[in-house]
Design an enzyme around this catalytic site. Structure first.
Site, PDB file in Angstrom:
ATOM      1  N   PRO A 231       1.076  -1.380   0.052  1.00 11.61           N
ATOM      2  CA  PRO A 231       0.393  -0.451   0.301  1.00 11.61           C
ATOM      3  C   PRO A 231       0.827   1.263   0.205  1.00 11.61           C
ATOM      4  O   PRO A 231       1.173   1.898   1.038  1.00 11.61           O
ATOM      5  CB  PRO A 231      -0.796  -0.349   1.063  1.00 11.61           C
ATOM      6  CG  PRO A 231      -0.384  -0.591   2.223  1.00 11.61           C
ATOM      7  CD  PRO A 231       0.637  -2.276   0.830  1.00 11.61           C
ATOM      8  N   ASP A 405       6.645   2.383   1.387  1.00  7.57           N
ATOM      9  CA  ASP A 405       5.588   0.946   2.710  1.00  7.57           C
ATOM     10  C   ASP A 405       4.165   1.728   3.321  1.00  7.57           C
ATOM     11  O   ASP A 405       5.144   1.775   4.675  1.00  7.57           O
ATOM     12  CB  ASP A 405       5.725   0.572   2.040  1.00  7.57           C
ATOM     13  CG  ASP A 405       4.852  -0.703   2.655  1.00  7.57           C
ATOM     14  OD1 ASP A 405       4.137  -0.759   2.807  1.00  7.57           O
ATOM     15  OD2 ASP A 405       5.737  -2.165   2.491  1.00  7.57           O
ATOM     16  N   HIS A 406       3.065   1.922   3.804  1.00  9.75           N
ATOM     17  CA  HIS A 406       1.960   2.558   4.581  1.00  9.75           C
ATOM     18  C   HIS A 406       1.667   1.581   5.518  1.00  9.75           C
ATOM     19  O   HIS A 406       1.542   1.461   6.852  1.00  9.75           O
ATOM     20  CB  HIS A 406       1.221   3.000   4.172  1.00  9.75           C
ATOM     21  CG  HIS A 406      -0.291   3.854   5.006  1.00  9.75           C
ATOM     22  ND1 HIS A 406       1.091   4.499   6.105  1.00  9.75           N
ATOM     23  CD2 HIS A 406      -0.813   5.076   4.515  1.00  9.75           C
ATOM     24  CE1 HIS A 406      -0.041   5.229   6.442  1.00  9.75           C
ATOM     25  NE2 HIS A 406      -0.688   5.672   5.672  1.00  9.75           N
ATOM     26  N   ARG A 407       2.303   0.119   5.388  1.00 12.03           N
ATOM     27  CA  ARG A 407       2.877  -1.200   5.662  1.00 12.03           C
ATOM     28  C   ARG A 407       3.270  -0.497   7.489  1.00 12.03           C
ATOM     29  O   ARG A 407       3.298  -0.999   8.390  1.00 12.03           O
ATOM     30  CB  ARG A 407       2.891  -2.649   5.494  1.00 12.03           C
ATOM     31  CG  ARG A 407       1.320  -2.535   4.544  1.00 12.03           C
ATOM     32  CD  ARG A 407       1.643  -4.240   4.112  1.00 12.03           C
ATOM     33  NE  ARG A 407       3.679  -4.311   3.231  1.00 12.03           N
ATOM     34  CZ  ARG A 407       3.837  -4.713   2.253  1.00 12.03           C
ATOM     35  NH1 ARG A 407       3.418  -5.867   2.256  1.00 12.03           N
ATOM     36  NH2 ARG A 407       4.773  -4.562   1.876  1.00 12.03           N
TER      37      ARG A 407
END
Length: 433
Positions: A231, A405-407
Site C-alpha cells: 500500500p 510502504d504504509h504498512r
C-alpha cells in the site's frame, strides 16, 4: 575424464537464465579465468568464467536459448590428452535439460485450454484473425473463435460471424479435455471464463513483436507485485535548489584538478542517505510480523539501460564524501549500461532514488522496489515564482515525491524524513560537514 560445464547461479535468486552468447567455440582451449559466455539473469547480463583448463569438446546449449535451468549441463570440457570420443559417456546428462522444458510447460498449456477469454491461441498453435469487436463479443458469449469461420477479408472473423455462432459447440471439446487434468467439475471452466482479461491486440495495425528479455520480465513481475501487495502513500514537497547549485559550482571548481565533476544527483544521493540515517523509521523493510530497521543507509539509484531499469547501490551514502559518491556513481552507471554489474552491486539497498529531472519531468510518483520501504522521485529544477524572505521572487525549485510502504511507515514519519531532506538540500553545507 570430460568435465561438465553447468549453468551457474549468478545471483541468489537465479533459478534459470538465457545463454545469451558463447564467446568460445568447440575446439577452443580455455584456462581458468577465461570468459566463456554471457548469461542473462533476471537482473543483468553477466560474464561466465572458466574454472578448469581444457578444450571445449562440445557445446550442448546453443546461444540464445531461454529458460536454461541452473545446474543444467551446457557444454563439455575435455582435459589434456582427451578427444571428442571421450564425450560418449556424458550425453544422457547433457540432454536432460532439453527434455525438461516441455514437461514444465505442459500444465500451463492444459490450464489455458478452458479459457475462452484468450481466443487468440487455438489448439493448433495458429493465431485467429478477428476484429477487436468480434473478440469482445466472443468473450462475453464464452465462444471459442478457433471454431468460427470468418467472412471478412482473408478469413478475418467479424461481428456478424460471432453473433450468428452458437456458444459451446466449439469450446465443449476443450473443456472435456481439461477436466481430467484439473479434476474440476465440468461447469467450473464456464463459470470462471469471464474472469481472465482477454489477451489480444489489433493485428490489423502494422506492428512488430519483440521477445521480452529476462530483465524486462523481472521488472514487470516485481512492479506488478509491488503495486498489488504494497500500500503506497505519496508525500510531495517543493525544494529550493539555488544554494545547492551554488555549492555544486564551487565544489566543482575546487575538484577540477582531480578530474571530479559533481552532478546534482550526487548531492541528492548524499542528502537522502543523511535523511534516512536520521529518520530510522523510514529506513526499514516490512516482513509481515517483523520489521527490519537498518542502521546504515544504502541508496539504490535508478539507472536506465538498453535492457531496462536497474538500481546500482551507493553503500553507506550518509558517510561518504560527495566526491567519492560521484566517482562510484559514474562507474556503476557506466557498467550498468553495459550489463557488467556484479550481483552485490545492485542487489539490496535500503531505499531508492529515481531522478527524471534530466528528461524535463516536473513531478512523478515512483513504484517502491521491494523489500525496500520507500523510494524518492525527483523532478526537474526550474525557475518558479517563490516566496523568498517574505517577498515574491524567482527561485530554482524542484518537486520531490516520496513513495512509502504504509504498512511500515506512517505518514507523519515520512513527512519528517522529507522535511529533513528539504532542509539538507536548501542548506547544503551540512552535506560536506
Amino acid at each position: 575424464m570430460p568435465i561438465e560445464i553447468k549453468m551457474p547461479a549468478l545471483s541468489p535468486t537465479m533459478e534459470e537464465g538465457t545463454l545469451a552468447k558463447w564467446l568460445v567455440k568447440e575446439g577452443d582451449t580455455v584456462k581458468s579465468g577465461d570468459i566463456m559466455a554471457e548469461i542473462e539473469t533476471d537482473k543483468a547480463t553477466m560474464e561466465f568464467e572458466a574454472v578448469d583448463e581444457g578444450t571445449i569438446g562440445k557445446v550442448l546449449v546453443a546461444e540464445g536459448t531461454d529458460n536454461v535451468k541452473v545446474g543444467a549441463v551446457i557444454a563439455i570440457l575435455l582435459e589434456e590428452g582427451e578427444d571428442a570420443s571421450a564425450i560418449g559417456s556424458t550425453p544422457a546428462k547433457a540432454d536432460a535439460p532439453k527434455e525438461e522444458a516441455p514437461k514444465a510447460e505442459a500444465p500451463a498449456a492444459t490450464e489455458a485450454k478452458p479459457a475462452p477469454a484468450a481466443p487468440a491461441a487455438p489448439s493448433d498453435g495458429s493465431r485467429v484473425k478477428a476484429s477487436p469487436l468480434a473478440r469482445r463479443i466472443a468473450a462475453d458469449k464464452g465462444l471459442d473463435l478457433s471454431g468460427v469461420a470468418g467472412s471478412g477479408p482473408n478469413g478475418r472473423i467479424v461481428k456478424a460471424d460471432v453473433e450468428s455462432a452458437k456458444p459451446g459447440a466449439a469450446s465443449a471439446p476443450k473443456a472435456q479435455a481439461a477436466a481430467p487434468a484439473s479434476q474440476a467439475a465440468p461447469s467450473a471452466p464456464a463459470a470462471e471464463a469471464p474472469k481472465p482479461a482477454a489477451v489480444w491486440f489489433d493485428d490489423s495495425i502494422p506492428h512488430t513483436v519483440e521477445k521480452l528479455s529476462n530483465i524486462r520480465k523481472t521488472i514487470a513481475r516485481r512492479l506488478t507485485e509491488s503495486k498489488q501487495q504494497v500500500p503506497h502513500i505519496y508525500l510531495t514537497v517543493d525544494i529550493r535548489l539555488d544554494a545547492l547549485l551554488k555549492l555544486r559550482g564551487d565544489l566543482n571548481k575546487s575538484l577540477d584538478a582531480r578530474g571530479v565533476k559533481l552532478s546534482v544527483n550526487d548531492l541528492l544521493i548524499k542528502a537522502l542517505g543523511v535523511a534516512l540515517e536520521n529518520s530510522p523509521k523510514c529506513n526499514v523493510t516490512f516482513l509481515g510480523n517483523e520489521m527490519v530497521q537498518y542502521a546504515r543507509a544504502d541508496v539504490s539509484v535508478a539507472v536506465s539501460t538498453p535492457t531496462g531499469l536497474i538500481t546500482p547501490i551507493i553503500r553507506d551514502a550518509a558517510n561518504k564524501g560527495v566526491a567519492k559518491i560521484s566517482s562510484e556513481m559514474k562507474d556503476l552507471a557506466g557498467r550498468a549500461k553495459e550489463n557488467k554489474l556484479k550481483p552485490e552491486e545492485y542487489q539490496g539497498g535500503t531505499a531508492s532514488l529515481s531522478n527524471m529531472g534530466m528528461f524535463g519531468i516536473k513531478q512523478f510518483e515512483a513504484v517502491i522496489n521491494p523489500p525496500q520501504g520507500m523510494i524518492l522521485a525527483v523532478g526537474a529544477g526550474e525557475k518558479r515564482p517563490y516566496i523568498v524572505d517574505d517577498a515574491l521572487g524567482v527561485a530554482t525549485v524542484m518537486t520531490a515525491t516520496g513513495s512509502f510502504d504504509h504498512r511500515a511507515i506512517d505518514g507523519a514519519d515520512g513527512a519528517e524524513m522529507l522535511k529533513l531532506f528539504k532542509a539538507l538540500v536548501e542548506s547544503p553545507l551540512g552535506l560536506i560537514a
